[in-house]
Design a protein around this motif. Structure first.
Motif, PDB file in Angstrom:
ATOM      1  N   ALA A   1      11.156  -1.357  -2.127  1.00 41.48           N
ATOM      2  CA  ALA A   1      11.900  -0.236  -1.531  1.00 41.48           C
ATOM      3  C   ALA A   1      11.504   1.082  -2.186  1.00 41.48           C
ATOM      4  CB  ALA A   1      13.403  -0.471  -1.672  1.00 41.48           C
ATOM      5  N   ALA A   2      11.241   1.022  -3.508  1.00 46.81           N
ATOM      6  CA  ALA A   2      10.846   2.240  -4.221  1.00 46.81           C
ATOM      7  C   ALA A   2       9.525   2.775  -3.666  1.00 46.81           C
ATOM      8  CB  ALA A   2      10.717   1.960  -5.715  1.00 46.81           C
ATOM      9  N   ALA A   3       8.630   1.859  -3.293  1.00 50.93           N
ATOM     10  CA  ALA A   3       7.347   2.273  -2.715  1.00 50.93           C
ATOM     11  C   ALA A   3       7.570   3.014  -1.393  1.00 50.93           C
ATOM     12  CB  ALA A   3       6.457   1.062  -2.497  1.00 50.93           C
ATOM     13  N   VAL A   4       8.453   2.466  -0.557  1.00 54.03           N
ATOM     14  CA  VAL A   4       8.736   3.098   0.739  1.00 54.03           C
ATOM     15  C   VAL A   4       9.460   4.425   0.528  1.00 54.03           C
ATOM     16  CG1 VAL A   4       9.876   2.799   2.973  1.00 54.03           C
ATOM     17  CG2 VAL A   4       8.856   0.831   1.836  1.00 54.03           C
TER      18      VAL A   4
ATOM     19  N   MET B   1       0.830  -1.190   0.000  1.00 53.52           N
ATOM     20  CA  MET B   1       0.000   0.000   0.000  1.00 53.52           C
ATOM     21  C   MET B   1       0.872   1.251   0.000  1.00 53.52           C
ATOM     22  SD  MET B   1      -3.046   0.668   2.563  1.00 53.52           S
ATOM     23  CE  MET B   1      -3.487  -1.029   2.330  1.00 53.52           C
ATOM     24  N   GLN B   2       0.584   2.142  -0.933  1.00 53.10           N
ATOM     25  CA  GLN B   2       1.470   3.282  -1.132  1.00 53.10           C
ATOM     26  C   GLN B   2       0.766   4.601  -0.839  1.00 53.10           C
ATOM     27  OE1 GLN B   2       4.436   3.973  -1.696  1.00 53.10           O
ATOM     28  NE2 GLN B   2       4.306   6.059  -2.355  1.00 53.10           N
ATOM     29  N   PRO B   3       1.201   5.331   0.179  1.00 55.08           N
ATOM     30  CA  PRO B   3       0.575   6.619   0.430  1.00 55.08           C
ATOM     31  C   PRO B   3       0.874   7.581  -0.699  1.00 55.08           C
ATOM     32  CG  PRO B   3       2.453   6.312   1.871  1.00 55.08           C
ATOM     33  CD  PRO B   3       2.307   5.061   1.090  1.00 55.08           C
ATOM     34  N   ALA B   4      -0.159   8.223  -1.229  1.00 52.08           N
ATOM     35  CA  ALA B   4       0.039   9.092  -2.379  1.00 52.08           C
ATOM     36  C   ALA B   4       0.774  10.362  -1.988  1.00 52.08           C
ATOM     37  CB  ALA B   4      -1.307   9.426  -2.989  1.00 52.08           C
ATOM     38  N   SER B   5       0.317  11.027  -0.967  1.00 50.52           N
ATOM     39  CA  SER B   5       0.988  12.262  -0.566  1.00 50.52           C
ATOM     40  C   SER B   5       0.714  12.522   0.907  1.00 50.52           C
ATOM     41  CB  SER B   5       0.496  13.433  -1.402  1.00 50.52           C
ATOM     42  OG  SER B   5      -0.905  13.466  -1.397  1.00 50.52           O
ATOM     43  N   PRO B   6       1.391  11.797   1.792  1.00 49.22           N
ATOM     44  CA  PRO B   6       1.096  11.892   3.208  1.00 49.22           C
ATOM     45  C   PRO B   6       1.408  13.267   3.776  1.00 49.22           C
ATOM     46  CG  PRO B   6       3.087  10.629   2.844  1.00 49.22           C
ATOM     47  CD  PRO B   6       2.479  10.878   1.516  1.00 49.22           C
ATOM     48  N   LEU B   7       0.578  13.713   4.640  1.00 44.35           N
ATOM     49  CA  LEU B   7       0.816  14.910   5.428  1.00 44.35           C
ATOM     50  C   LEU B   7       0.924  16.203   4.647  1.00 44.35           C
ATOM     51  CD1 LEU B   7       3.058  13.790   8.347  1.00 44.35           C
ATOM     52  CD2 LEU B   7       0.672  14.336   8.341  1.00 44.35           C
ATOM     53  N   VAL B   8       0.392  16.248   3.446  1.00 47.09           N
ATOM     54  CA  VAL B   8       0.402  17.493   2.702  1.00 47.09           C
ATOM     55  C   VAL B   8      -0.370  18.545   3.495  1.00 47.09           C
ATOM     56  CG1 VAL B   8      -0.427  18.661   0.628  1.00 47.09           C
ATOM     57  CG2 VAL B   8       0.612  16.402   0.482  1.00 47.09           C
ATOM     58  N   LEU B   9      -1.517  18.116   3.995  1.00 50.87           N
ATOM     59  CA  LEU B   9      -2.360  19.063   4.718  1.00 50.87           C
ATOM     60  C   LEU B   9      -1.734  19.452   6.049  1.00 50.87           C
ATOM     61  CD1 LEU B   9      -5.685  17.255   3.950  1.00 50.87           C
ATOM     62  CD2 LEU B   9      -5.039  19.507   3.114  1.00 50.87           C
ATOM     63  N   ALA B  10      -1.210  18.463   6.741  1.00 48.82           N
ATOM     64  CA  ALA B  10      -0.637  18.749   8.053  1.00 48.82           C
ATOM     65  C   ALA B  10       0.555  19.682   7.944  1.00 48.82           C
ATOM     66  CB  ALA B  10      -0.222  17.452   8.730  1.00 48.82           C
ATOM     67  N   ALA B  11       1.397  19.428   6.931  1.00 50.93           N
ATOM     68  CA  ALA B  11       2.614  20.226   6.815  1.00 50.93           C
ATOM     69  C   ALA B  11       2.293  21.680   6.505  1.00 50.93           C
ATOM     70  CB  ALA B  11       3.495  19.652   5.726  1.00 50.93           C
ATOM     71  N   ALA B  12       1.215  21.856   5.755  1.00 49.59           N
ATOM     72  CA  ALA B  12       0.896  23.204   5.322  1.00 49.59           C
ATOM     73  C   ALA B  12       0.554  24.137   6.487  1.00 49.59           C
ATOM     74  CB  ALA B  12      -0.269  23.152   4.349  1.00 49.59           C
TER      75      ALA B  12
END
Lengths: 549, 59
Positions: A151-154, A1-12
């Motif tokens: 590994a590329a996924a991680v 399972m690959q997170p698409a864009s984790p924490l985009v909202l949180a970081a902002a």
């Protein structure tokens, strides 16, 4: 399972300066631990097996932190927000199978046999147990060819996190993340990897405990939160209800598409697949005696409980929070993107100081997993394929460490290229490919080699190849979710899967593992056993408790 | 139990905790057992290994 864009909202919404400073301090400490690993590494055993004298707490935390990647927290947390608490069965298997069975039944025997055979890697252990260069090199090639995808996924997940946090280009983020990890892996070897893993595991543990505590306080306590979640059953989206979902505190209907997906792919596929992961199994050979593994069981059990149960509970209960505050379900609030549920929840419900802690938790999860992957791939290329396969063991001393270091750099380059260029769909399917093929190819001969004198060289070879091919074929042509992403079946036959439901929902492990086991047994019964002298050497002291301790 | 009506879910939760307790009890009861280390000390093993490597390189 690959997170698409984790924490985009949180970081902002977080203070970027605080994040930068905390992350820099973190990287400096990681760098120091990598350097400490470098200073205490003198021999190839130090580099490949951390000198076989690692502390049990470090071993347990390293095993757990390697096992739990960013995807396990963000991805599976999001799945729990969508499908509910049935995922807790995976936690049961993770603890009972992934820790207790793995450490007590397999770990002690692996450690002892590894010492008997002077094995330094998982492929080398299998190869020497069955006295087969084919098994040794084939297993190394599976690691070398398939682990870079995993590994590329991680790596992509970690890079997305850096990109969102520091507002930098994805290519720069990917390169920087991979370079930081590769530097301390190349320098410190497995000792450096395990020391950093232990720190990262500790951060992850604290982060998840705090997350659990704050979450239940937000929804009025454990019982009240669960009751409110149960009452949301009427809000289950129509599509999911039609596929078998009955609410977030109930298992899906038996035999429904969601039930098959949850039970075979998530619970069995991941829960059992963990037993034959080369980067995890090699850790059993890093401790000095069975006593250290006994101690590691205690630490590992508690660690995995917190690291897996918390995302599943928090993911599920986040629905109560979103319904209370925004009048919507978690997944709807996240725009239908499973990977955005946990970041959105963190950003909405948690205090700002926790955002920083959670980011460190995610960074630690990604780094600890990928550092072990780099090491495992590097040893597969350098130690197993080049040194033992091509040079037939004619590389010794410092040259041996150099070969493995070069192998890690090669692994770094391949993984980096894949993370940057492969489509996201294929990368996401790659994790399933690696788990499925490793379990099907290695588990029968690994367990058979530890417990049974009757498994022959031909039986192990046949079972390994049969399991490997069965898993690959099932992934490419039958398991609809993976086949759709790999696109081979669609290209050749213009269909997502060649088999009807429910077969198209069943994980490759459930099909390929029995094939591998049956092949191993059938061929072993029909072929000549390894000679007793070799078996005695392999199994000397294996499974026996030392006296007087 | 714990606000969860489906036994299949609360049983999973109970088994998670039971598995963890099993790990803790096993680890505690066997804390000092199974010391089957082959060598007496890591330093001694390292010295032996270095000697082995030196001899191999000389050969």
């Amino acid at each position: 399972m690959q997170p698409a864009s984790p924490l985009v909202l949180a970081a902002a919404t977080s203070d970027i300066r605080v994040l930068v400073i905390v992350t820099l301090i973190y990287v400096l400490i990681i760098g120091y631990l990598g350097f400490y690993g470098y200073k205490t590494t003198h021999t190839s055993t130090d580099y490949l097996l951390a000198g076989r004298n690692i502390h049990p707490w470090v071993m347990a935390l390293s095993y757990g932190a390697t096992f739990i990647s960013t995807a396990a927290i963000i991805g599976f947390g999001g799945v729990a927000a969508q499908l509910g608490m049935g995922l807790l069965w995976l936690t049961c298997l993770n603890i009972f199978v992934g820790i207790f069975i793995a450490f007590v039944l397999l770990g002690k025997r692996t450690r002892r046999m590894g010492h008997n055979l002077d094995a330094h890697t998982f492929p080398e252990l299998l190869g020497r147990r069955f006295d087969s260069r084919f098994i040794h090199v084939f297993a190394a090639c599976v690691v070398f060819l398939l682990m870079p995808l995993y590994a590329a996924a991680v790596l992509r997940g970690g890079a997305e996190f850096l990109r969102a946090t520091f507002q930098i280009d994805l290519v720069v983020a990917t390169f920087a993340f991979a370079l930081i990890v590769a530097t301390y892996v190349v320098a410190g070897g497995l000792r450096g990897v395990m020391f950093t893993d232990a720190l990262q595991g500790s951060i992850m543990f604290v982060g998840m405990l705090v997350l659990l505590g704050i979450t239940y306080s937000k929804v009025g306590g454990v019982v009240e939160g669960h009751r409110a979640l149960t009452e949301l059953a009427s809000q289950v989206p129509e599509g999911l209800a039609g596929a078998g979902m009955r609410g977030w505190t109930a298992m899906p209907s038996f035999g429904s598409p969601i039930w098959y997906s949850m039970v075979t792919t998530i619970i069995l596929g991941v829960g059992i697949g963990v037993l034959a992961q080369p980067q995890l199994a090699v850790r059993f050979m890093t401790v000095r005696s069975g006593r250290e593994l006994n101690r590691a069981v205690l630490v590992g059990g508690v660690f995995i409980l917190v690291m897996t149960a918390v995302p599943y509970l928090v993911g599920s209960v986040s629905n109560v929070y979103f319904m209370k505050t925004q009048g919507t379900l978690a997944l709807t609030g996240a725009g239908g993107n499973i990977d955005q549920v946990i970041p959105l929840y963190i950003n909405s419900a948690m205090p700002s100081w926790f955002v920083v802690l959670f980011m460190l938790t995610l960074l630690s999860a990604a780094m600890s997993t990928i550092s072990s992957q780099f090491h495992a791939m590097g040893t597969a290329i350098g130690r197993d394929i080049y040194e033992q396969g091509l040079r037939r063991g004619r590389v010794t001393g410092a040259a041996s460490i150099l070969v493995t270091r070069v192998g890690i750099i090669v692994a770094f380059a391949i993984t980096l290229a894949l993370a940057l260029w492969l489509p996201a769909g294929i990368i996401a399917a790659a994790t399933a490919v690696f788990f499925g093929t490793c379990a099907a190819a290695f588990l029968p001969m690994f367990v058979g080699g530890l417990f049974c004198r009757g498994v022959t060289r031909a039986g192990a070879q046949a079972g390994m190849v049969a399991g490997f091919l069965a898993a690959l074929l099932w992934l490419a042509f039958a398991h609809a979710n993976s086949a759709r992403r790999l696109m081979i079946c669609k290209t050749l036959f213009d269909r997502d899967s060649l088999v009807p439901f429910p077969w198209s929902s069943i994980d490759p492990l459930v099909i390929a593992l029995p094939i591998s086991i049956l092949t191993t047994v059938a061929v072993s019964l029909a072929t000549r056993r390894l000679d007793d002298g070799h078996l005695d050497r392999c199994l000397a002291g294996v499974g026996k408790r030392p006296t007087g301790t | 139990m714990l606000g969860i009506p489906d036994p299949a879910i609360w049983m999973a939760l109970v088994l998670c905790l039971a598995s963890t307790v099993l790990c803790v009890i096993y680890g505690a009861l066997n804390w000092n057992r199974d010391d089957d280390s082959v060598c007496e000390s890591p330093d001694r093993e390292r010295a032996w290994e270095k000697e082995e490597e030196r001899l191999e390189e000389e050969l």
